[in-house]
Design an enzyme around this catalytic site. Structure first.
Site, PDB file in Angstrom:
ATOM      1  N   ASN A 153      -3.785   1.502  21.874  1.00  0.00           N
ATOM      2  CA  ASN A 153      -3.997   0.931  20.532  1.00  0.00           C
ATOM      3  C   ASN A 153      -5.470   0.707  20.183  1.00  0.00           C
ATOM      4  O   ASN A 153      -5.862   0.813  19.027  1.00  0.00           O
ATOM      5  CB  ASN A 153      -3.177  -0.348  20.357  1.00  0.00           C
ATOM      6  CG  ASN A 153      -3.463  -1.377  21.411  1.00  0.00           C
ATOM      7  OD1 ASN A 153      -4.123  -1.083  22.415  1.00  0.00           O
ATOM      8  ND2 ASN A 153      -2.985  -2.579  21.207  1.00  0.00           N
ATOM      9  N   SER A 178      -5.175   5.828  28.066  1.00  0.00           N
ATOM     10  CA  SER A 178      -3.793   6.288  27.873  1.00  0.00           C
ATOM     11  C   SER A 178      -3.828   7.760  27.503  1.00  0.00           C
ATOM     12  O   SER A 178      -4.710   8.198  26.760  1.00  0.00           O
ATOM     13  CB  SER A 178      -3.143   5.491  26.750  1.00  0.00           C
ATOM     14  OG  SER A 178      -1.979   6.156  26.317  1.00  0.00           O
ATOM     15  N   GLU A 179      -2.857   8.519  27.973  1.00  0.00           N
ATOM     16  CA  GLU A 179      -2.881   9.957  27.655  1.00  0.00           C
ATOM     17  C   GLU A 179      -2.610  10.189  26.167  1.00  0.00           C
ATOM     18  O   GLU A 179      -2.892  11.259  25.639  1.00  0.00           O
ATOM     19  CB  GLU A 179      -1.930  10.742  28.559  1.00  0.00           C
ATOM     20  CG  GLU A 179      -0.542  10.959  28.017  1.00  0.00           C
ATOM     21  CD  GLU A 179       0.356   9.748  28.188  1.00  0.00           C
ATOM     22  OE1 GLU A 179      -0.065   8.783  28.864  1.00  0.00           O
ATOM     23  OE2 GLU A 179       1.482   9.771  27.652  1.00  0.00           O
ATOM     24  N   GLU A 250      -3.921  -7.487  31.251  1.00  0.00           N
ATOM     25  CA  GLU A 250      -3.786  -7.838  29.830  1.00  0.00           C
ATOM     26  C   GLU A 250      -2.522  -7.165  29.341  1.00  0.00           C
ATOM     27  O   GLU A 250      -2.515  -5.954  29.098  1.00  0.00           O
ATOM     28  CB  GLU A 250      -4.992  -7.319  29.031  1.00  0.00           C
ATOM     29  CG  GLU A 250      -6.310  -7.958  29.382  1.00  0.00           C
ATOM     30  CD  GLU A 250      -6.390  -9.420  29.001  1.00  0.00           C
ATOM     31  OE1 GLU A 250      -5.466  -9.927  28.321  1.00  0.00           O
ATOM     32  OE2 GLU A 250      -7.375 -10.062  29.389  1.00  0.00           O
ATOM     33  N   CYS A 284      -1.375  -6.291  20.757  1.00  0.00           N
ATOM     34  CA  CYS A 284      -0.651  -7.066  21.765  1.00  0.00           C
ATOM     35  C   CYS A 284      -0.487  -8.528  21.403  1.00  0.00           C
ATOM     36  O   CYS A 284       0.506  -9.156  21.723  1.00  0.00           O
ATOM     37  CB  CYS A 284      -1.387  -6.952  23.088  1.00  0.00           C
ATOM     38  SG  CYS A 284      -3.118  -7.360  22.924  1.00  0.00           S
ATOM     39  N   GLU A 458     -10.392 -11.564  29.723  1.00  0.00           N
ATOM     40  CA  GLU A 458     -11.460 -10.630  29.362  1.00  0.00           C
ATOM     41  C   GLU A 458     -12.420 -11.362  28.429  1.00  0.00           C
ATOM     42  O   GLU A 458     -12.118 -12.427  27.886  1.00  0.00           O
ATOM     43  CB  GLU A 458     -10.876  -9.396  28.664  1.00  0.00           C
ATOM     44  CG  GLU A 458      -9.952  -8.630  29.603  1.00  0.00           C
ATOM     45  CD  GLU A 458      -9.745  -7.180  29.221  1.00  0.00           C
ATOM     46  OE1 GLU A 458      -9.058  -6.929  28.229  1.00  0.00           O
ATOM     47  OE2 GLU A 458     -10.269  -6.296  29.940  1.00  0.00           O
TER      48      GLU A 458
HETATM   49  P1  NDP Z   1       1.829   1.178  29.207  1.00  0.00           P
HETATM   50  O1  NDP Z   1       2.067  -0.018  30.022  1.00  0.00           O
HETATM   51  O2  NDP Z   1       2.896   2.180  29.075  1.00  0.00           O
HETATM   52  O3  NDP Z   1       0.555   1.968  29.765  1.00  0.00           O
HETATM   53  C1  NDP Z   1      -0.696   1.347  29.962  1.00  0.00           C
HETATM   54  C2  NDP Z   1      -1.572   2.261  30.810  1.00  0.00           C
HETATM   55  O4  NDP Z   1      -1.121   2.251  32.170  1.00  0.00           O
HETATM   56  C3  NDP Z   1      -1.557   3.717  30.376  1.00  0.00           C
HETATM   57  O5  NDP Z   1      -2.840   4.264  30.543  1.00  0.00           O
HETATM   58  C4  NDP Z   1      -0.548   4.305  31.338  1.00  0.00           C
HETATM   59  O6  NDP Z   1      -0.667   5.684  31.476  1.00  0.00           O
HETATM   60  C5  NDP Z   1      -0.890   3.584  32.611  1.00  0.00           C
HETATM   61  N1  NDP Z   1       0.185   3.564  33.608  1.00  0.00           N
HETATM   62  C6  NDP Z   1       1.523   3.725  33.430  1.00  0.00           C
HETATM   63  N2  NDP Z   1       2.180   3.598  34.610  1.00  0.00           N
HETATM   64  C7  NDP Z   1       1.244   3.347  35.555  1.00  0.00           C
HETATM   65  C8  NDP Z   1       1.295   3.089  36.967  1.00  0.00           C
HETATM   66  N3  NDP Z   1       2.445   3.066  37.646  1.00  0.00           N
HETATM   67  N4  NDP Z   1       0.121   2.852  37.619  1.00  0.00           N
HETATM   68  C9  NDP Z   1      -1.049   2.839  36.952  1.00  0.00           C
HETATM   69  N5  NDP Z   1      -1.146   3.089  35.627  1.00  0.00           N
HETATM   70  C10 NDP Z   1      -0.025   3.325  34.929  1.00  0.00           C
HETATM   71  O7  NDP Z   1       1.375   0.627  27.798  1.00  0.00           O
HETATM   72  P2  NDP Z   1       1.074   1.410  26.451  1.00  0.00           P
HETATM   73  O8  NDP Z   1      -0.026   2.381  26.626  1.00  0.00           O
HETATM   74  O9  NDP Z   1       2.389   1.871  25.912  1.00  0.00           O
HETATM   75  O10 NDP Z   1       0.505   0.224  25.544  1.00  0.00           O
HETATM   76  C11 NDP Z   1       1.304  -0.699  24.924  1.00  0.00           C
HETATM   77  C12 NDP Z   1       1.391  -1.995  25.710  1.00  0.00           C
HETATM   78  O11 NDP Z   1       0.092  -2.498  25.990  1.00  0.00           O
HETATM   79  C13 NDP Z   1       2.091  -3.071  24.941  1.00  0.00           C
HETATM   80  O12 NDP Z   1       3.103  -3.671  25.721  1.00  0.00           O
HETATM   81  C14 NDP Z   1       1.026  -4.087  24.635  1.00  0.00           C
HETATM   82  O13 NDP Z   1       1.464  -5.369  24.495  1.00  0.00           O
HETATM   83  C15 NDP Z   1       0.063  -3.904  25.729  1.00  0.00           C
HETATM   84  N6  NDP Z   1      -1.272  -4.279  25.290  1.00  0.00           N
HETATM   85  C16 NDP Z   1      -1.821  -5.439  25.755  1.00  0.00           C
HETATM   86  C17 NDP Z   1      -3.047  -5.869  25.329  1.00  0.00           C
HETATM   87  C18 NDP Z   1      -3.657  -7.117  25.862  1.00  0.00           C
HETATM   88  O14 NDP Z   1      -4.870  -7.240  25.813  1.00  0.00           O
HETATM   89  N7  NDP Z   1      -2.911  -8.043  26.376  1.00  0.00           N
HETATM   90  C19 NDP Z   1      -3.803  -5.096  24.352  1.00  0.00           C
HETATM   91  C20 NDP Z   1      -3.172  -3.885  23.945  1.00  0.00           C
HETATM   92  C21 NDP Z   1      -1.938  -3.506  24.406  1.00  0.00           C
HETATM   93  P3  NDP Z   1       0.237   6.598  30.532  1.00  0.00           P
HETATM   94  O15 NDP Z   1      -0.117   6.244  29.138  1.00  0.00           O
HETATM   95  O16 NDP Z   1      -0.148   7.956  30.891  1.00  0.00           O
HETATM   96  O17 NDP Z   1       1.666   6.266  30.864  1.00  0.00           O
END
Ligand code: NDP
Length: 484
Positions: A153, A178-179, A250, A284, A458
């Site tokens: 995001n 993120s991909e 986070e 988030c 953070e």
């Molecule tokens: P994901 O949890 O699906 O992915 C987050 C990242 O982790 C991606 O780069 C993902 O790669 C990677 N990832 C996935 N599985 C693994 C693993 N087993 N080991 C290491 N890395 C991994 O989240 P989204 O990208 O869908 O983002 C949305 C989420 O992020 C929401 O739930 C939101 O609330 C949260 N968020 C939190 C924030 C905060 O500051 N608290 C701010 C913004 C978002 P890949 O994409 O390739 O799967």
């Protein structure tokens, strides 16, 4: 393709490609067109990035804080100078309107580089006097190689919120975006090198979750900072625990926003709009459970609907557009699924509720009223433009209901009663609270969650403690007394 980067990864100060990695197609969410083609990191790329970060770390940490800080501040200046171009890239990567990306993405990343660049020279340990002339001094040391893993995001912001404090403390970083949004972190890496960062200090590699997982489990890595969902957080935290690594998590939220009858309704409506529909609801900390005191409920809903009718939905590159598409078809379908659940479970649809018929992944800003605590839309994080309005009568009742969630990222209250405002925030089980506003996250203030929403903070001076550790040195000025 206009947004095609020179290569997929940025390692050891330069772009690197390995076409054996799985294909990653970058899609412009406003049209569905492919705007770039990249490759996921192969094990050879992961190895190269970690080696580069490891090899660069000692020399980077050996620079003075002033020197490290100067590089970060120079990078911040370059980011600001290129804000428009970086914003165009961010808009194509995420679909967020240019109206937003020009004020909230590269600028927020630049703030972090500037703030932590400014702090770098003042990072020290302390002197602790003891009895008899003995004393202890502490040395603030870098952790080593840090891994950053980002959500889709706020790709530029996340790359900088993790990179800036890490680098200020003398760590090096391997960042995996993120991909879904892989492009802008590469620009952050390029800019840091241009600003004078030695090669290997900040590396970016692309990939799916498996690449993130291989970074987290590598013994060369000392710390992992993840922005992502709770399920991913659980996995990453567990993998990091195995190697006793430091973590910052986070994660997601289902944050409450409470509006009392004595609140300024226009401000409360503005807060609810910002806290639910900015970035098409993909934030988030959004306040997606809006508790409105019964006496003003209908007035609140009426003003909210009137103002939502002024949202300009459309091409995110049009500077007048204030509401764009969701990041991907998948995310759009998740949001539409929740909208159907809301209808099926008996919530009253007050506004929106449909996909918008045009190219791209647009969902109308959607408001449900008469939502009850147990409905799915009130319990699960949707991460889309869907607001749930719940009614309440008393302060005591709403406090308990607001906290009745596994999450604890953010919470807000709108009231003109000063003492009540402070009483309410004291009772909130959340890391980031707001009084009479919502969703601001300046770099000077700590940001992060309680409960399932995260670990660590953070931004602010607190982030320094999450990217460094203290070495204690006991100095004796006396003879050593041994019992025999
Ligand atoms: P994901 O949890 O699906 O992915 C987050 C990242 O982790 C991606 O780069 C993902 O790669 C990677 N990832 C996935 N599985 C693994 C693993 N087993 N080991 C290491 N890395 C991994 O989240 P989204 O990208 O869908 O983002 C949305 C989420 O992020 C929401 O739930 C939101 O609330 C949260 N968020 C939190 C924030 C905060 O500051 N608290 C701010 C913004 C978002 P890949 O994409 O390739 O799967």
């Amino acid at each position: 393709m206009k947004f095609q980067p020179r290569a997929s990864h940025f390692i050891d100060g330069e772009y690197v490609e390995d076409t054996n990695g799985a294909a990653i197609e970058v899609i412009y969410p406003a049209t569905g067109e492919v705007i770039a083609r990249l490759h996921s990191a192969t094990p050879a790329i992961v190895e190269k990035a970690l080696n580069s970060a490891k090899n660069a770390q000692a020399a980077w940490a050996a620079l003075s804080g002033t020197e490290r800080g100067r590089i970060l501040r120079r990078a911040s200046d370059i980011m600001r100078e290129r804000n428009y171009d970086l914003s165009v890239l961010e808009t194509h990567d995420t679909g967020k309107p240019i109206q937003e990306t020009t004020v909230a993405d590269a600028t927020s990343g630049a703030d972090a580089l500037e703030y932590f660049g400014g702090l770098a020279a003042s990072l020290t340990g302390e002197h602790i006097p003891l009895g008899g002339g003995d004393f202890v001094y502490t040395i603030r040391e870098a952790l080593g190689v840090c891994v950053g893993i980002g959500a889709w995001n706020y790709p530029t912001q996340i790359a900088c919120w993790k990179g800036a404090p890490a680098l200020a403390c003398g760590n090096t970083m391997v960042f995996k975006p993120s991909e879904t949004t892989p492009l802008s972190a590469l620009k952050v890496a390029e800019i840091l090198v241009e600003a004078g960062a030695p090669k290997g200090v900040y590396n970016v590699i692309q990939g799916y979750g498996d690449v993130g997982a291989s970074l987290v489990s590598d013994p060369r890595v000392a710390k992992v900072s993840l922005t992502g969902s709770v399920p991913t957080g659980r996995k990453v935290y567990a993998a990091a625990a195995d190697g006793m690594k430091h973590v910052t998590m986070e994660l997601g939220g289902k944050s409450p926003m409470i509006v009392f009858e004595d609140a300024d309704i226009e401000n409360a409506v503005s807060g609810a709009i910002l806290g639910n529909f900015y970035s098409s609801g993909q934030v988030c900390s959004n306040g997606t459970r809006v508790f409105v005191q019964k006496g003003i409920k209908e007035a609140f809903l009426k003003r909210l609907s009137e103002r939502l009718a002024h949202a300009k939905i459309g091409d995110p590159m049009d500077e007048d557009v204030s509401f764009g598409p969701m990041v991907s078809e998948n995310q759009m379908n998740i949001a539409l699924g929740y909208i159907e659940k809301g209808k099926a479970e008996g919530a009253r649809l007050v506004y929106g509720g449909e996909r918008i018929e045009r190219d791209g992944y647009f969902v109308q800003p959607t408001v449900f009223a008469d939502v009850t605590d147990n409905m799915t839309i009130a319990r699960e994080e949707i991460f889309g433009p869907v607001m749930s309005v719940l009614d309440f009568e008393t302060e005591e009742e709403v406090m308990a209901r607001a906290n009745d969630t596994e999450f604890g990222l953010a919470a807000g209250v709108f009231t003109n009663d000063l003492t009540r405002a402070h009483r309410i925030v004291a009772g909130f089980e959340a890391g980031t609270c707001y009084i009479n506003t919502y969703n601001l996250a300046p770099v000077e203030a700590p940001f992060g969650g309680s409960k399932m929403s995260g670990v660590g903070r953070e931004n602010s001076k607190l982030a320094i403690n999450h990217f460094s550790e203290m070495k204690t040195v006991y100095v004796s000025m006396n003879d050593v007394e041994a019992p025999y």
